[in-house]
Design a protein around this motif. Structure first.
Motif, PDB file in Angstrom:
ATOM      1  N   TYR A  15     -52.031  15.858  -6.149  1.00 28.74           N
ATOM      2  CA  TYR A  15     -51.828  15.672  -4.711  1.00 28.74           C
ATOM      3  C   TYR A  15     -50.849  14.534  -4.454  1.00 28.74           C
ATOM      4  CZ  TYR A  15     -53.115  15.632   0.243  1.00 28.74           C
ATOM      5  OH  TYR A  15     -53.099  15.711   1.610  1.00 28.74           O
ATOM      6  N   LEU A  16     -51.030  13.403  -5.163  1.00 29.65           N
ATOM      7  CA  LEU A  16     -50.128  12.264  -5.001  1.00 29.65           C
ATOM      8  C   LEU A  16     -48.700  12.641  -5.389  1.00 29.65           C
ATOM      9  CD1 LEU A  16     -52.341   9.374  -6.424  1.00 29.65           C
ATOM     10  CD2 LEU A  16     -51.632   9.676  -4.044  1.00 29.65           C
ATOM     11  N   SER A  32     -54.013   7.232  -8.657  1.00 29.49           N
ATOM     12  CA  SER A  32     -55.021   8.265  -8.468  1.00 29.49           C
ATOM     13  C   SER A  32     -56.425   7.697  -8.679  1.00 29.49           C
ATOM     14  CB  SER A  32     -54.772   9.423  -9.430  1.00 29.49           C
ATOM     15  OG  SER A  32     -55.794  10.378  -9.344  1.00 29.49           O
ATOM     16  N   LEU A  81     -48.716   6.986 -11.376  1.00 31.44           N
ATOM     17  CA  LEU A  81     -49.427   7.925 -10.511  1.00 31.44           C
ATOM     18  C   LEU A  81     -50.880   8.050 -10.951  1.00 31.44           C
ATOM     19  CD1 LEU A  81     -47.119  10.965  -9.677  1.00 31.44           C
ATOM     20  CD2 LEU A  81     -48.174   9.370  -8.100  1.00 31.44           C
ATOM     21  N   ARG A  82     -51.094   8.054 -12.254  1.00 30.56           N
ATOM     22  CA  ARG A  82     -52.464   8.158 -12.777  1.00 30.56           C
ATOM     23  C   ARG A  82     -53.309   6.975 -12.306  1.00 30.56           C
ATOM     24  NH1 ARG A  82     -54.206  11.424 -16.359  1.00 30.56           N
ATOM     25  NH2 ARG A  82     -52.169  11.824 -17.261  1.00 30.56           N
ATOM     26  N   ILE A 119     -57.648   9.878  -5.031  1.00 32.54           N
ATOM     27  CA  ILE A 119     -56.840  11.038  -4.645  1.00 32.54           C
ATOM     28  C   ILE A 119     -56.265  11.640  -5.916  1.00 32.54           C
ATOM     29  CG2 ILE A 119     -54.829  11.808  -3.319  1.00 32.54           C
ATOM     30  CD1 ILE A 119     -55.319   9.342  -1.476  1.00 32.54           C
ATOM     31  N   SER A 120     -56.296  12.953  -6.029  1.00 35.62           N
ATOM     32  CA  SER A 120     -55.884  13.588  -7.277  1.00 35.62           C
ATOM     33  C   SER A 120     -54.420  13.289  -7.619  1.00 35.62           C
ATOM     34  CB  SER A 120     -56.092  15.105  -7.216  1.00 35.62           C
ATOM     35  OG  SER A 120     -55.078  15.729  -6.460  1.00 35.62           O
ATOM     36  N   LEU A 121     -54.159  13.232  -8.894  1.00 32.40           N
ATOM     37  CA  LEU A 121     -52.816  12.991  -9.420  1.00 32.40           C
ATOM     38  C   LEU A 121     -51.837  14.035  -8.886  1.00 32.40           C
ATOM     39  CD1 LEU A 121     -51.100  11.390 -11.568  1.00 32.40           C
ATOM     40  CD2 LEU A 121     -51.783  13.144 -13.162  1.00 32.40           C
TER      41      LEU A 121
END
Length: 60
Positions: A25-26, A16, A12-13, A21-23
């Motif tokens: 939010y994802l 991101s 996810l990082r 897109i922010s971690l």
């Protein structure tokens, strides 16, 4: 989305950073806690190499 991301060994990082897109939010999108705009989904799909047809195949 999560299954595809993991199959490509993308954290996810990393996603991101790739998408901007922010971690958080994802994570919320993956966990069904947040709906995303079409624009953000398009960006995510681009980096995960997911076509719209793939999405619709999974739904139907």
């Amino acid at each position: 989305m999560q299954r595809t991301r993991r199959s490509k060994d993308i954290t996810l990082r990393k996603l991101s950073v790739m998408t901007g897109i922010s971690l958080n939010y994802l994570s919320q999108i993956e966990n069904g806690k947040k709906n995303s705009s079409l624009m953000k989904l398009t960006i995510i799909f681009f980096y995960l190499e997911i076509g719209w047809e793939d999405l619709f195949e999974r739904i139907w």
